[in-house]
Write a protein that holds these residues in place. Structure first.
Motif, mmCIF file in Angstrom:
data_model
loop_
_atom_site.group_PDB
_atom_site.id
_atom_site.type_symbol
_atom_site.label_atom_id
_atom_site.label_comp_id
_atom_site.label_asym_id
_atom_site.label_seq_id
_atom_site.Cartn_x
_atom_site.Cartn_y
_atom_site.Cartn_z
ATOM 1 N N GLU A 70 0.821 -1.204 0.000
ATOM 2 C CA GLU A 70 0.000 0.000 0.000
ATOM 3 C C GLU A 70 0.859 1.260 0.000
ATOM 4 N N GLY A 71 0.475 2.218 -0.843
ATOM 5 C CA GLY A 71 1.140 3.520 -0.872
ATOM 6 C C GLY A 71 2.443 3.560 -1.641
ATOM 7 N N THR A 72 2.800 2.479 -2.325
ATOM 8 C CA THR A 72 4.058 2.456 -3.074
ATOM 9 C C THR A 72 3.813 2.641 -4.564
ATOM 10 N N THR A 73 4.798 3.228 -5.226
ATOM 11 C CA THR A 73 4.812 3.334 -6.683
ATOM 12 C C THR A 73 6.119 2.723 -7.166
ATOM 13 N N THR A 74 6.004 1.790 -8.096
ATOM 14 C CA THR A 74 7.163 1.072 -8.599
ATOM 15 C C THR A 74 7.337 1.361 -10.086
ATOM 16 N N PRO A 75 8.482 1.949 -10.489
ATOM 17 C CA PRO A 75 8.760 2.121 -11.918
ATOM 18 C C PRO A 75 9.222 0.784 -12.504
ATOM 19 N N ILE A 76 8.588 0.367 -13.598
ATOM 20 C CA ILE A 76 8.887 -0.933 -14.204
ATOM 21 C C ILE A 76 9.022 -0.768 -15.712
ATOM 22 N N HIS A 77 10.006 -1.473 -16.263
ATOM 23 C CA HIS A 77 10.185 -1.498 -17.717
ATOM 24 C C HIS A 77 10.817 -2.834 -18.090
ATOM 25 N N TYR A 78 9.970 -3.830 -18.285
ATOM 26 C CA TYR A 78 10.467 -5.161 -18.625
ATOM 27 C C TYR A 78 10.887 -5.175 -20.086
ATOM 28 N N GLN A 79 12.147 -4.868 -20.329
ATOM 29 C CA GLN A 79 12.678 -4.832 -21.680
ATOM 30 C C GLN A 79 12.969 -6.229 -22.210
ATOM 31 N N ASN A 80 13.135 -7.188 -21.303
ATOM 32 C CA ASN A 80 13.531 -8.545 -21.677
ATOM 33 C C ASN A 80 12.425 -9.578 -21.489
ATOM 34 N N HIS A 81 11.263 -9.145 -21.018
ATOM 35 C CA HIS A 81 10.170 -10.061 -20.717
ATOM 36 C C HIS A 81 8.830 -9.454 -21.132
ATOM 37 N N LEU A 82 7.886 -10.312 -21.462
ATOM 38 C CA LEU A 82 6.486 -9.924 -21.567
ATOM 39 C C LEU A 82 5.823 -10.372 -20.272
ATOM 40 N N GLU A 83 4.842 -9.598 -19.811
ATOM 41 C CA GLU A 83 4.178 -9.938 -18.548
ATOM 42 C C GLU A 83 2.674 -9.762 -18.687
ATOM 43 N N ALA A 84 1.928 -10.706 -18.128
ATOM 44 C CA ALA A 84 0.487 -10.576 -17.956
ATOM 45 C C ALA A 84 0.222 -10.605 -16.459
ATOM 46 N N VAL A 85 -0.693 -9.737 -16.009
ATOM 47 C CA VAL A 85 -0.957 -9.570 -14.575
ATOM 48 C C VAL A 85 -2.463 -9.642 -14.338
ATOM 49 N N TYR A 86 -2.861 -10.467 -13.379
ATOM 50 C CA TYR A 86 -4.271 -10.614 -13.012
ATOM 51 C C TYR A 86 -4.423 -10.236 -11.550
ATOM 52 N N CYS A 87 -5.244 -9.231 -11.284
ATOM 53 C CA CYS A 87 -5.455 -8.747 -9.919
ATOM 54 C C CYS A 87 -6.504 -9.616 -9.233
ATOM 55 N N ILE A 88 -6.165 -10.104 -8.034
ATOM 56 C CA ILE A 88 -7.133 -10.902 -7.281
ATOM 57 C C ILE A 88 -7.565 -10.233 -5.975
ATOM 58 N N GLU A 89 -6.801 -9.234 -5.504
ATOM 59 C CA GLU A 89 -7.178 -8.481 -4.303
ATOM 60 C C GLU A 89 -6.575 -7.088 -4.387
ATOM 61 N N GLY A 90 -7.313 -6.087 -3.878
ATOM 62 C CA GLY A 90 -6.755 -4.751 -3.737
ATOM 63 C C GLY A 90 -7.168 -3.775 -4.809
ATOM 64 N N HIS A 91 -6.337 -2.737 -4.972
ATOM 65 C CA HIS A 91 -6.606 -1.664 -5.929
ATOM 66 C C HIS A 91 -5.284 -1.005 -6.276
ATOM 67 N N ALA A 92 -5.012 -0.894 -7.569
ATOM 68 C CA ALA A 92 -3.771 -0.286 -8.053
ATOM 69 C C ALA A 92 -4.065 0.516 -9.308
ATOM 70 N N THR A 93 -3.076 1.297 -9.729
ATOM 71 C CA THR A 93 -3.138 2.039 -10.979
ATOM 72 C C THR A 93 -1.873 1.751 -11.766
ATOM 73 N N VAL A 94 -2.049 1.507 -13.064
ATOM 74 C CA VAL A 94 -0.917 1.390 -13.979
ATOM 75 C C VAL A 94 -0.916 2.651 -14.826
ATOM 76 N N GLU A 95 0.227 3.347 -14.860
ATOM 77 C CA GLU A 95 0.392 4.541 -15.697
ATOM 78 C C GLU A 95 1.472 4.280 -16.730
ATOM 79 N N LEU A 96 1.107 4.391 -17.998
ATOM 80 C CA LEU A 96 2.089 4.213 -19.060
ATOM 81 C C LEU A 96 2.999 5.427 -19.135
ATOM 82 N N VAL A 97 4.281 5.164 -19.339
ATOM 83 C CA VAL A 97 5.285 6.212 -19.463
ATOM 84 C C VAL A 97 5.799 6.146 -20.896
ATOM 85 N N PRO A 98 5.855 7.236 -21.633
ATOM 86 C CA PRO A 98 5.672 8.613 -21.193
ATOM 87 C C PRO A 98 4.274 9.184 -21.423
#
Length: 129
Positions: A44-72
């Motif tokens: 809770e309350g964290t923001t993580t910068p992520i850029h998987y240049q070497n991997h593709l990722e699929a993410v399925y939320c099962i609990e909670g609430h988050a926001t994904v912001e595309l950069v730039p």
């Protein structure tokens, strides 16, 4: 056949601490499935910068609430239980957890084990395992 429980993973080398998150890695490259499968808690309350240049990722939320912001672009997506998002273009993004949030993550190619994000939000390139 592989059978593994989350309880077996907790507290082992497959239970990877990443600062803003904790990733319990149920399947890894060494399991020879062609992908890795993670049960991840975002803090809770964290923001993580992520850029998987070497991997593709699929993410399925099962609990909670988050926001994904595309950069730039700044485009934002609300992530709640039942929502999946796929980083099909190695998208650079910011992941913000509004409450503790639990995600199931799939990586291709699979991660090897204890990878954490580098200073650019990248996991290292996969190696044979």
């Amino acid at each position: 056949m592989l059978v593994r429980s989350l309880d077996e993973i907790k507290g082992t080398e497959r239970d990877v601490e990443g600062g803003n998150w904790n990733s319990r890695r149920l399947l890894l490259a060494g399991d020879k499935m062609g992908f890795s499968l993670h049960d991840t808690i975002l803090r809770e309350g964290t923001t993580t910068p992520i850029h998987y240049q070497n991997h593709l990722e699929a993410v399925y939320c099962i609990e909670g609430h988050a926001t994904v912001e595309l950069v730039p672009s700044g485009e934002k997506f609300e992530i709640k239980p039942g929502t999946v998002y796929a980083l099909d273009k190695n998208d650079k993004h910011l992941l913000t957890a509004h409450v503790d949030t639990r995600m199931v993550c799939v990586f291709n190619p699979p991660v090897v084990g204890n990878e954490v994000h580098d200073e650019n939000g990248v996991y290292p390139a996969a190696t044979d395992s």
